[in-house]
Design a protein around this motif. Structure first.
Motif, PDB file in Angstrom:
ATOM      1  N   LYS A  14      26.190   6.597 -26.984  1.00  0.00           N
ATOM      2  CA  LYS A  14      26.213   7.559 -25.873  1.00  0.00           C
ATOM      3  C   LYS A  14      25.846   6.900 -24.553  1.00  0.00           C
ATOM      4  CE  LYS A  14      25.197  11.659 -28.672  1.00  0.00           C
ATOM      5  NZ  LYS A  14      24.188  12.695 -29.018  1.00  0.00           N
ATOM      6  N   ILE A  15      24.823   6.037 -24.580  1.00  0.00           N
ATOM      7  CA  ILE A  15      24.405   5.349 -23.355  1.00  0.00           C
ATOM      8  C   ILE A  15      25.515   4.432 -22.848  1.00  0.00           C
ATOM      9  CG2 ILE A  15      22.804   3.632 -22.408  1.00  0.00           C
ATOM     10  CD1 ILE A  15      20.656   4.793 -24.249  1.00  0.00           C
ATOM     11  N   LEU A  16      26.140   3.698 -23.760  1.00  0.00           N
ATOM     12  CA  LEU A  16      27.190   2.772 -23.350  1.00  0.00           C
ATOM     13  C   LEU A  16      28.422   3.508 -22.840  1.00  0.00           C
ATOM     14  CD1 LEU A  16      26.942  -0.014 -26.075  1.00  0.00           C
ATOM     15  CD2 LEU A  16      25.948   0.046 -23.787  1.00  0.00           C
ATOM     16  N   LEU A  17      28.730   4.665 -23.425  1.00  0.00           N
ATOM     17  CA  LEU A  17      29.853   5.461 -22.931  1.00  0.00           C
ATOM     18  C   LEU A  17      29.556   6.001 -21.534  1.00  0.00           C
ATOM     19  CD1 LEU A  17      30.971   7.395 -26.145  1.00  0.00           C
ATOM     20  CD2 LEU A  17      32.246   5.627 -24.925  1.00  0.00           C
ATOM     21  N   MET A  18      28.288   6.331 -21.269  1.00  0.00           N
ATOM     22  CA  MET A  18      27.899   6.765 -19.923  1.00  0.00           C
ATOM     23  C   MET A  18      28.077   5.617 -18.927  1.00  0.00           C
ATOM     24  SD  MET A  18      24.494   9.072 -20.683  1.00  0.00           S
ATOM     25  CE  MET A  18      24.092   9.160 -18.932  1.00  0.00           C
ATOM     26  N   VAL A  19      27.678   4.404 -19.359  1.00  0.00           N
ATOM     27  CA  VAL A  19      27.854   3.228 -18.498  1.00  0.00           C
ATOM     28  C   VAL A  19      29.336   3.009 -18.198  1.00  0.00           C
ATOM     29  CG1 VAL A  19      27.601   0.713 -18.378  1.00  0.00           C
ATOM     30  CG2 VAL A  19      25.747   2.111 -19.307  1.00  0.00           C
ATOM     31  N   SER A  20      30.196   3.298 -19.186  1.00  0.00           N
ATOM     32  CA  SER A  20      31.635   3.096 -19.020  1.00  0.00           C
ATOM     33  C   SER A  20      32.216   3.945 -17.900  1.00  0.00           C
ATOM     34  CB  SER A  20      32.368   3.421 -20.331  1.00  0.00           C
ATOM     35  OG  SER A  20      31.931   2.595 -21.378  1.00  0.00           O
ATOM     36  N   CYS A  21      31.554   5.037 -17.574  1.00  0.00           N
ATOM     37  CA  CYS A  21      32.056   5.910 -16.506  1.00  0.00           C
ATOM     38  C   CYS A  21      32.120   5.187 -15.159  1.00  0.00           C
ATOM     39  CB  CYS A  21      31.177   7.155 -16.383  1.00  0.00           C
ATOM     40  SG  CYS A  21      31.246   8.259 -17.813  1.00  0.00           S
ATOM     41  N   VAL A  22      31.342   4.100 -15.020  1.00  0.00           N
ATOM     42  CA  VAL A  22      31.324   3.359 -13.761  1.00  0.00           C
ATOM     43  C   VAL A  22      32.685   2.703 -13.496  1.00  0.00           C
ATOM     44  CG1 VAL A  22      30.120   1.550 -12.455  1.00  0.00           C
ATOM     45  CG2 VAL A  22      28.856   2.985 -14.046  1.00  0.00           C
ATOM     46  N   PHE A  23      33.518   2.567 -14.518  1.00  0.00           N
ATOM     47  CA  PHE A  23      34.836   1.977 -14.326  1.00  0.00           C
ATOM     48  C   PHE A  23      35.696   2.793 -13.360  1.00  0.00           C
ATOM     49  CE2 PHE A  23      34.082  -0.268 -18.448  1.00  0.00           C
ATOM     50  CZ  PHE A  23      34.278  -1.554 -17.975  1.00  0.00           C
ATOM     51  N   VAL A  24      35.320   4.045 -13.127  1.00  0.00           N
ATOM     52  CA  VAL A  24      36.065   4.857 -12.165  1.00  0.00           C
ATOM     53  C   VAL A  24      35.977   4.247 -10.760  1.00  0.00           C
ATOM     54  CG1 VAL A  24      34.212   6.425 -11.440  1.00  0.00           C
ATOM     55  CG2 VAL A  24      36.572   7.265 -11.542  1.00  0.00           C
ATOM     56  N   THR A  25      34.995   3.384 -10.536  1.00  0.00           N
ATOM     57  CA  THR A  25      34.884   2.729  -9.225  1.00  0.00           C
ATOM     58  C   THR A  25      36.142   1.936  -8.888  1.00  0.00           C
ATOM     59  OG1 THR A  25      33.763   0.816 -10.230  1.00  0.00           O
ATOM     60  CG2 THR A  25      32.366   2.555  -9.325  1.00  0.00           C
ATOM     61  N   TYR A  26      36.790   1.376  -9.904  1.00  0.00           N
ATOM     62  CA  TYR A  26      37.994   0.596  -9.647  1.00  0.00           C
ATOM     63  C   TYR A  26      39.174   1.488  -9.277  1.00  0.00           C
ATOM     64  CZ  TYR A  26      35.425  -3.409 -11.353  1.00  0.00           C
ATOM     65  OH  TYR A  26      34.486  -4.405 -11.494  1.00  0.00           O
ATOM     66  N   VAL A  27      39.166   2.699  -9.787  1.00  0.00           N
ATOM     67  CA  VAL A  27      40.200   3.673  -9.408  1.00  0.00           C
ATOM     68  C   VAL A  27      40.034   4.038  -7.933  1.00  0.00           C
ATOM     69  CG1 VAL A  27      41.202   5.933  -9.884  1.00  0.00           C
ATOM     70  CG2 VAL A  27      40.254   4.568 -11.769  1.00  0.00           C
ATOM     71  N   VAL A  28      38.788   4.322  -7.546  1.00  0.00           N
ATOM     72  CA  VAL A  28      38.495   4.665  -6.154  1.00  0.00           C
ATOM     73  C   VAL A  28      38.836   3.495  -5.235  1.00  0.00           C
ATOM     74  CG1 VAL A  28      36.681   5.347  -4.531  1.00  0.00           C
ATOM     75  CG2 VAL A  28      36.676   6.267  -6.857  1.00  0.00           C
ATOM     76  N   ALA A  29      38.466   2.279  -5.653  1.00  0.00           N
ATOM     77  CA  ALA A  29      38.738   1.087  -4.835  1.00  0.00           C
ATOM     78  C   ALA A  29      40.231   0.905  -4.606  1.00  0.00           C
ATOM     79  CB  ALA A  29      38.148  -0.150  -5.503  1.00  0.00           C
ATOM     80  N   ALA A  30      41.031   1.215  -5.627  1.00  0.00           N
ATOM     81  CA  ALA A  30      42.484   1.069  -5.491  1.00  0.00           C
ATOM     82  C   ALA A  30      43.037   2.021  -4.434  1.00  0.00           C
ATOM     83  CB  ALA A  30      43.160   1.313  -6.834  1.00  0.00           C
TER      84      ALA A  30
END
Length: 413
Positions: free
Chosen positions: A148-164
């Motif tokens: 669960k903790i690691l899946l929460m950390v995975s949410c940070v990948f949305v930063t690359y969507v925003v950056a694009a």
């Protein structure tokens, strides 16, 4: 499709099954992966985007096969290798996996250090603190909590969507580059294609995908849900990679900026796309490296312990599984110390890991294929002709490109 499978395909069941496949696929977008995708975008613009849908398909094939083997047998990949091919081949595979995974873990700590350095945190502070955090998390004694903790950390990948989107690319040009192959007859371009495959499908991901299913006690009735999980995880992971290439391709390629690693890419974005883009990119790098650094030691230890019949699992105490916890501790401590030690050639360590992974992955995929199509092991859930053909195609593509990569390295490219 069997009746019990149809009854399980509810929204709640699908969401509840999400985790193993998603975590395994996203963990592949680590420091090395981000560096590879950033370099691809900076060097060739959108010229490598067409590879990512293909990578998603190949990743789905590998991850689904591994997860299905876990559901049917209730055993991890290392255990099945030992039973099907013998202890000697299993021991050789585990030795290579230990060396490669430790080297990759070192690169994750290097990614954490370089990412946090962009926020003014020195490596001598960031690496020990993050290393301690990772160790405490992996020793927490609850697989569900860790996931669960690691899946929460995975949410940070949305930063690359925003950056694009902040980069403001020509989306029509991006779409065209994604659906049409664009091959450049240059050794550097071929090397990037090889690196893209190598960072998208890594040997440890096969073990992770299967072991996660086994640890959650998922059986044959959960195969359909696991297919949804592995497919969605593979697509999301490759979509993240796609957005990274789009960002650097839109910003760095027109400016002629070349990057050697992910931290370089984050810094290079600032004068062109603004400080917020750099913050997003650096945050994604730290989170991605942290995620992979949490996963790799556990995967390595779990595979080795399973191959030799030792107790393993996050739910096991030190008294119950001393070797399992000991290997995790050793990998984390050694990796963190090497990163902050002066004079260590981290680049050479990462290159060695790439070479070992390049040799190990086709061999492991052959093991996986023979296990998955074995009627005695898999019964009615064994591979069909189409899946066998796709798996063989994956093995051939990876093998040929790996040979090309070695040849290019020998020639000095």
């Amino acid at each position: 499709m069997r009746k019990e499978h149809r009854e399980k395909l509810t929204v709640g069941a699908v969401l509840g099954a999400m985790g193993p496949g998603l975590l395994a696929a996203l963990s592949g977008n680590d420091a090395g992966g981000i560096a590879t995708y950033s370099s691809a975008g900076a060097s060739y613009g959108y010229g490598t985007l067409w590879m990512l849908p293909l990578m998603a398909l190949l990743l789905i094939v590998v991850q689904e096969t591994a997860a299905r083997c876990g559901c049917v047998t209730g055993k991890g990949f290392a255990s099945l290798i030992r039973e099907r091919f013998g202890i000697r081949k299993s021991a050789l595979a585990m030795a290579a996996l230990l060396i490669a995974n430790t080297a990759v873990t070192i690169s994750e700590f290097a990614g954490i250090a370089s990412g946090l350095a962009l926020f003014g945190v020195p490596a001598t502070v960031s690496v020990p603190l993050v290393g301690l955090t990772i160790w405490l998390l992996t020793m927490s004694g609850s697989f569900q909590r860790i996931e669960k903790i690691l899946l929460m950390v995975s949410c940070v990948f949305v930063t690359y969507v925003v950056a694009a989107f902040l980069a403001g690319p020509d989306w029509g040009e991006v779409a065209m580059a994604t659906v049409s192959a664009h091959i450049v007859a240059e050794p550097e371009y071929v090397s990037l294609l090889v690196a893209t495959i190598g960072t998208t499908i890594a040997p440890w991901m096969v073990f992770l995908a299967q072991n996660n299913v086994v640890d959650k006690n998922i059986d044959e009735d959960g195969i359909v849900l696991q297919r949804i999980d592995t497919a969605s995880g593979s697509v999301i992971a490759c979509a993240v990679a796609w957005f990274i290439v789009v960002t650097t391709g839109a910003v760095l390629y027109p400016a002629g900026v070349q990057v050697a690693d992910a931290a370089d890419a984050a810094l290079a974005l600032e004068p062109i796309a603004g400080k917020f883009s750099t913050v997003l990119f650096a945050s994604g790098l730290v989170a991605a490296s942290f995620l992979a650094a949490c996963v790799l030691p556990g995967v390595t230890s779990s595979a080795i312990c399973e191959a030799f019949g030792w107790e393993r699992g996050a739910d096991r105490s030190w008294e119950e599984a001393p070797v399992y916890r000991g290997i995790i501790t050793a990998v984390i401590v050694a990796s963190a110390l090497l990163v902050i030690m002066p004079g260590v050639n981290l680049f050479q360590i990462m290159m060695s890991a790439q070479v070992i992974n390049g040799v190990l992955l086709p061999v492991l995929l052959v093991f996986l294929l023979f296990i998955a199509k074995d009627r005695h092991i898999m019964g009615e859930y064994r591979n069909g002709r189409v899946w066998n053909a796709l798996t063989w195609a994956t093995i051939v593509i990876i093998t040929v490109l790996t040979v090309v990569m070695f040849a290019l390295q020998a020639l000095g490219y």
